[in-house]
Design an enzyme around this catalytic site. Structure first.
Site, PDB file in Angstrom:
ATOM      1  N   ALA A 139       0.843  -1.186   0.050  1.00 30.06           N
ATOM      2  CA  ALA A 139       0.072   0.044   0.002  1.00 30.06           C
ATOM      3  C   ALA A 139       0.954   1.168  -0.049  1.00 30.06           C
ATOM      4  CB  ALA A 139      -0.873  -0.034   1.104  1.00 30.06           C
ATOM      5  N   TYR A 234     -14.573   5.176  -4.753  1.00 25.71           N
ATOM      6  CA  TYR A 234     -13.754   4.056  -4.583  1.00 25.71           C
ATOM      7  C   TYR A 234     -13.757   2.980  -5.729  1.00 25.71           C
ATOM      8  CZ  TYR A 234     -10.778   0.446  -2.110  1.00 25.71           C
ATOM      9  OH  TYR A 234      -9.600   0.025  -1.734  1.00 25.71           O
TER      10      TYR A 234
END
Length: 397
Positions: A139, A234
């Site tokens: 990430a 998203y």
């Protein structure tokens, strides 16, 4: 030194070594309490120091007695300055693993780079021979491409039109309306370059070329879908394009692994408090409402509960791995239950600065956020001097 949380926006600038260590111990004890998993024995976790990656390493080690190599990019401590939380997490994990007689070594550096890939290959060759599970849990907002050397930066934007909805400042509890301008084509391409599947495929190609993947090896990357409520920012936004690419890459990798009977999967996980999710508008408000409902229903999970269930109930049952119509493993199944989502949608309409303390779990959100950095962990004396300079026992230099 006495270490307290120092906040700047969506980031905590300090981390507590004792709190991080206790957090790791708590996760280890949870996995041990659930019993043995007939799972992997030699595991590489790329992005191993926080969140799902850390939980994956802990579950492999303490569920299946696996030898683990962790790759991460964390800031080391210095006198008077704390390390990043992932550094302390990894130090604590290795200390516990070594005390338990488990192999554990770590590599700290840019996992997108060819240099770190080669260092990892050399370590596997020297110590493990092959690995049977590769977890890909990176990430990062930025990726320097190892071939072109272009620096790509991801963005959190809708595609096509401006998106307007509610969000919450989880520090103050203020619910406000936010508008996010749509992404450009360049924004989309950059986000896919950072968060898509290209680097995952590069890792697997590099490992396979050196014969470091065992017969029947599995590799898993993590994704998220979420409800219609968050779709524009998203799943139908720039991040969603990257996740689409990641999920498509699983099929490409699986084709390449056919000759060793290997398989690549994407696991779709539950919405959880992470440094990344805290920076995405709308998501903190959604999570605070979701947490309230899932806790009331008795189905709330944190990262370690999610990953232990992934290993025990999906990956290593001895039967075929259940997947959805797009070939994805779904451990967001409890979050996405119709009754849960119906309740979230109803509360969303009611959510204001005044109502949120009663209808949401903002306190739980804040607590989970601070625990990422080792704060607000039960059993830790934060008034006591802590040694900020902690070494990682198995760090390979």
């Amino acid at each position: 030194m006495i270490i307290e949380p120092r906040m700047r926006g969506f980031i905590c600038l300090t981390a507590h070594p004792d709190g991080c260590a206790q957090n790791v111990k708590n996760q280890i004890e949870y996995v041990k309490s659930k019993g043995a998993i007939n799972g992997p024995k030699k595991v590489l976790v790329i992005g191993a120091s926080t969140g799902f990656g850390l939980a994956s390493r802990i579950t492999a080690a303490y569920g299946s007695d696996a030898a683990t190599i962790g790759v991460f990019f964390e800031k080391a401590p210095s006198a008077g300055k704390t390390a990043s939380p992932g550094w302390y997490n990894s130090a604590a994990f290795e200390k516990e693993a070594h005390a338990s007689g488990l192999y554990a070594k770590s590599i700290n550096g840019d996992a997108f780079s060819n240099e770190i890939k080669q260092q990892t290959i050399d370590l596997i060759k020297a110590d493990l021979g092959q690995v049977d599970l590769v977890i890909y849990s990176l990430a990062s907002p930025v990726r320097k491409h190892p071939v072109t050397e272009v620096l790509h930066r991801s963005t959190l934007k809708p595609i096509g039109t401006t998106y307007t909805n509610k969000t919450v400042d989880f520090h103050t509890g203020n619910v406000t309306e936010i508008s996010i301008e749509p992404a450009t084509d360049e924004d989309i391409a950059n986000t896919v370059a950072v968060m898509g599947g290209e680097d995952w495929a590069m890792w697997i190609d590099a490992l396979k070329a050196e014969n470091l993947l065992s017969e029947g090896a599995t590799t898993v990357a993590y994704s998220y879908i979420g409800p219609a409520l968050t779709e524009p920012v998203y799943r139908k936004g720039t991040i969603g394009r990257a996740k689409d690419n990641l999920e498509a890459t699983a099929f490409t990798i699986s084709d390449k692994l056919k000759d060793i009977n290997g398989q690549a999967y994407v696991s779709v996980n539950k919405a959880l408090v992470t440094q990344a999710s805290s920076a995405i508008p709308v998501i903190p408000l959604y999570i605070s409402l979701l947490y309230k409902i899932m806790k009331e229903e008795g189905i709330h999970e944190g990262t370690i509960e999610q990953i232990q269930r992934l290993y025990a109930d999906r990956l290593y049952t001895g039967s075929d791995i259940p997947v959805d119509e797009k070939g994805r493993i779904r451990i967001d199944d409890w979050e996405m239950r119709d009754d849960v989502q119906a309740k979230v949608a109803k509360l969303w309409e009611e959510a204001t600065t005044e109502t949120l303390p009663a209808i949401g779990d903002l306190a739980g959100y804040r607590s989970d956020f601070l625990s990422l950095f080792g704060f607000e962990i039960d059993g830790v004396d934060y008034a006591k001097d802590a040694n900020e300079v902690v070494e990682i026992e198995g760090l390979v230099s």
